[in-house]
Write an enzyme that holds these catalytic residues in place. Structure first.
Site, short mmCIF file in Angstrom:
data_model
loop_
_atom_site.label_atom_id
_atom_site.label_comp_id
_atom_site.label_asym_id
_atom_site.label_seq_id
_atom_site.Cartn_x
_atom_site.Cartn_y
_atom_site.Cartn_z
N GLU A 100 22.36 17.63 -27.74
CA GLU A 100 21.88 18.22 -26.48
C GLU A 100 22.72 17.70 -25.31
OE1 GLU A 100 18.08 16.72 -25.36
OE2 GLU A 100 17.73 18.25 -23.82
N HIS A 101 22.80 16.38 -25.20
CA HIS A 101 23.64 15.74 -24.17
C HIS A 101 24.79 15.02 -24.88
CE1 HIS A 101 19.47 15.64 -22.50
NE2 HIS A 101 20.08 16.10 -21.42
N HIS A 106 12.58 8.37 -23.05
CA HIS A 106 11.85 9.64 -23.04
C HIS A 106 10.70 9.64 -24.03
CE1 HIS A 106 13.61 12.30 -20.16
NE2 HIS A 106 14.84 12.09 -20.60
N ASP A 155 20.47 15.24 -15.17
CA ASP A 155 19.02 15.39 -15.25
C ASP A 155 18.42 15.73 -13.90
OD1 ASP A 155 18.92 14.80 -17.93
OD2 ASP A 155 18.48 12.67 -17.66
N GLN A 192 17.99 7.68 -22.38
CA GLN A 192 17.52 8.68 -23.33
C GLN A 192 16.35 8.14 -24.14
OE1 GLN A 192 18.58 11.71 -23.24
NE2 GLN A 192 16.98 12.19 -24.69
N HIS A 228 21.80 63.94 -34.47
CA HIS A 228 22.72 63.21 -33.59
C HIS A 228 23.98 64.03 -33.36
CE1 HIS A 228 20.13 59.80 -34.36
NE2 HIS A 228 20.85 59.02 -33.58
#
Lengths: 428, 428
Positions: free
Chosen positions: B322-323, B258, B356, B255, B415
């Site tokens: 996220e993960h 990145h 991934d 991670q 209506h």
């Protein structure tokens, strides 16, 4: 009404253009109120409620006594109607529950998808002359079915500091956890940041005027999601000779009474229908209490004659109506072929009002051509889908090499290492 | 790495805070390029490609010859790896197809929900050192399964005007209909407004730097939807004594490589695991080619010791990673209890790298705590759900009265009329 016969395709975009709204002037006001609510909390909420709603409230959370007394103010008949609607909306939205999706993509590689509730949601219901308790049904019922833990509702008080009893009754019936007498920009800001009294939520739902619309857009900059971008309500009717002109006219008018900026379009292959619908609209319009509003919307409405159903369908898909009524012998052609519409109403006995209130479908739908890419509100709007995966020794051996190769080709060595280490440990 | 032992709950928000990004400076640039692409089309695209990518292109659509020659440049091994990944991703996303949901809410009141494809979608793939062909798999495969008609892809060219062959190969393999050598803000603007060469799309997907992120946000003001708001990638690992420290360290580092702003967190109930993971990270870090980037991310990373699994779960749900990797004897407790996470990876042999690239799940996931309300990309991201209803004479008689009452209570007479007219016609 504007009558347009056999328009050339190159002119469709102009004919189908929605009125644009300018929001630049509003943004400064919205930014200011957001900043104040963020730093001052309840104090700012109270200040703006006093300023915009003309009432100074010490406590803006609705009490259980107020809910109990609201219930007594509503007729038994209206209660039964609301309960019938609730039953149908519950049936339709409960049926939207999906099972966990589980796939073993390779032996030893188990992947699954599950939906889990958004824990905290906020519903906004506008005030004004028409108390939109039907929208509470449309939002609180699926929120509850999804399992949202906190379902709060904000709606502006009247000058006496009260909320319409139908709103309180419906909110309580549908499991709203807390109700606040707060409206407009300050309500959206309160739900975005949280205050001493109002809980912070993760997603905000519901209609509103242009101030609320801009506030909801701004909320998305602060980690809050919203149901969808908003715009004036719309109806497009396709009718052939099998349609009853008086029914079609009543549907067009029910859309027109929403607001002067409502969009109303009839597309037809029949000159006769076009003419008789026009006459019916004029005669029915005279008797409406909201005649002034409807007249303005009808002035901008369009009656479009096209040469055949294929042209009609192309034009309708380009417009992407929020509500699409189709009354045609060949209804299947339209039902199968419609690519972009919020909700579709089929046949002479399916008025838009049915979906607005009680058939079971949701009435919070994408306007402004957003039906091209947005869903109307549904059970999924209150959940998010999460994925899970569990890989065993065999599984990582099967897919490990592919991961290593791809990670290396993307220049991500540490991604590769995470697999290499595991594969090596299995060789030992 | 920052070690935090048994933090008080009131300090969790500070500990779990993500770095904030300022975007105000970028907005002016993005607005300017959008305005120019809107009015000048291809001419503006060419200008900005020359300015930002350093290459002047007469024709920026990738030709079939380029695709054929790209295929020859890739090793057979890498092709097989990509095909294996494609197979798994296809299996998992195809399983997400849902049947039409049909309910007769009352006798004569048929309601159904169907998903239909978003007709035109645009995928953005960043350039730079790492050619993210894996993201094409994650976006083009579900787009195809959903039935999107036009699936276009924009990605910046290098200084020779070329695209990485793995990107061209994967895009062609996964049914992308057109590929354009256009990157950055001008690519997002091109897909938003359409140009002479680039088709206008209804929804834009894919990662990018902060310029692309702001451009995607701006696109949403012009009737385009986006996959989700973007932020730096994140990983949170929960590990107990059953976890292998070297595996955990390799995941944290995968991670961290990145970007310097990547978020990396370990939560554990074991002092021993905390210490051995820290040592492993330091030793593995030394050997990484992207060591400089990873070191910066690791400096901001956190190793958090908590007293028990319940505290761990609460903290993880508050962070909404996220993960989320969970390696624990009691994994079921976490799998059942996780409320907010993009994707969950379970056990020692399930590295994040697997998801991934090749296990089958999608890697486009909500960052920045958006896992509280957003789903990762899935089949539904490329469809919208539409509702339909057909009511017959019996049906309108059953629910008509309720609609009339509710419409009247909301002050919407037209209506009500739409129903009254129909009910009256049935009395005759």
């Amino acid at each position: 009404m504007k009558i347009i016969k056999n328009p050339l395709q190159k002119n469709w975009s102009d004919i189908l253009k929605r009125p644009t709204q300018t929001i630049d002037d509003i943004e400064a006001t919205v930014n200011e109120i957001f900043a104040e609510v963020k730093t001052k909390g309840d104090q700012a909420i109270t200040k703006y409620t006093s300023l915009f709603d003309g009432i100074s409230l010490n406590n803006f959370q609705v009490s259980m006594e107020e809910i109990v007394s609201a219930e007594k103010e509503i007729s038994t008949e209206l209660k039964s109607a609301i309960q019938l609607a609730k039953e149908n909306i519950t049936k339709f939205h409960a049926a939207q529950k999906t099972d966990r999706v589980e796939v073993e993509t390779q032996s030893g590689v188990k992947c699954w998808q599950e939906k889990r509730p958004i824990q905290k949601v906020g519903l906004y219901i506008p005030g004004g002359s028409a108390p939109l308790f039907s929208t509470i049904l449309m939002l609180a019922i699926p929120a509850n079915l999804a399992g949202c833990k906190e379902i709060i509702l904000c709606t502006p008080p009247n000058k006496e500091g009260k909320i319409n009893p139908a709103i309180l009754y419906t909110a309580n019936l549908c499991g709203v956890t807390k109700i606040f007498k707060v409206g407009g920009i300050q309500a959206i800001a309160g739900m975005t940041f949280g205050t001493e009294t109002i809980p912070q939520v993760y997603k905000i739902f519901g209609p509103g005027n242009q101030f609320v619309t801009v506030a909801k857009q701004l909320a998305t900059r602060f980690n809050v999601a919203i149901d969808m971008p908003a715009g004036p309500s719309e109806l497009l009717v396709f009718a052939d000779e099998t349609a009853k002109p008086s029914f079609v006219a009543s549907d067009l008018l029910s859309q027109a009474e929403h607001g002067a900026d409502s969009q109303v379009i009839l597309v037809t292959t029949s000159e006769e229908i076009l003419e008789s619908v026009e006459k019916e609209v004029e005669s029915q319009l005279e008797k409406l209490p909201r005649k002034d509003i409807a007249t303005k919307a009808i002035e901008n409405s369009k009656l479009i004659l096209v040469k055949d159903e294929e042209v009609a369908l192309n034009l309708i898909n380009q417009y992407a109506p929020e509500h699409f009524i189709v009354i045609a012998e060949n209804e299947k052609f339209f039902v199968d072929g419609i690519e972009n519409a919020g909700s579709v109403f089929i046949g002479n006995y399916t008025p838009e009002s049915a979906g607005d209130y009680a058939s079971g479908t949701n009435h919070t739908l994408p306007t402004n051509a957003y039906a091209k890419q947005y869903s109307g509100v549904n059970l999924d709007s209150f959940q998010k889908s999460m994925t899970f995966q569990k890989i065993d020794e065999k599984g990582i051996k099967t897919i490990g090499k592919a991961i290593e190769l791809m990670a290396e080709a993307e220049g991500l060595q540490a991604h590769k290492n995470a697999v290499t280490l595991r594969l090596k440990s299995l060789e030992e």
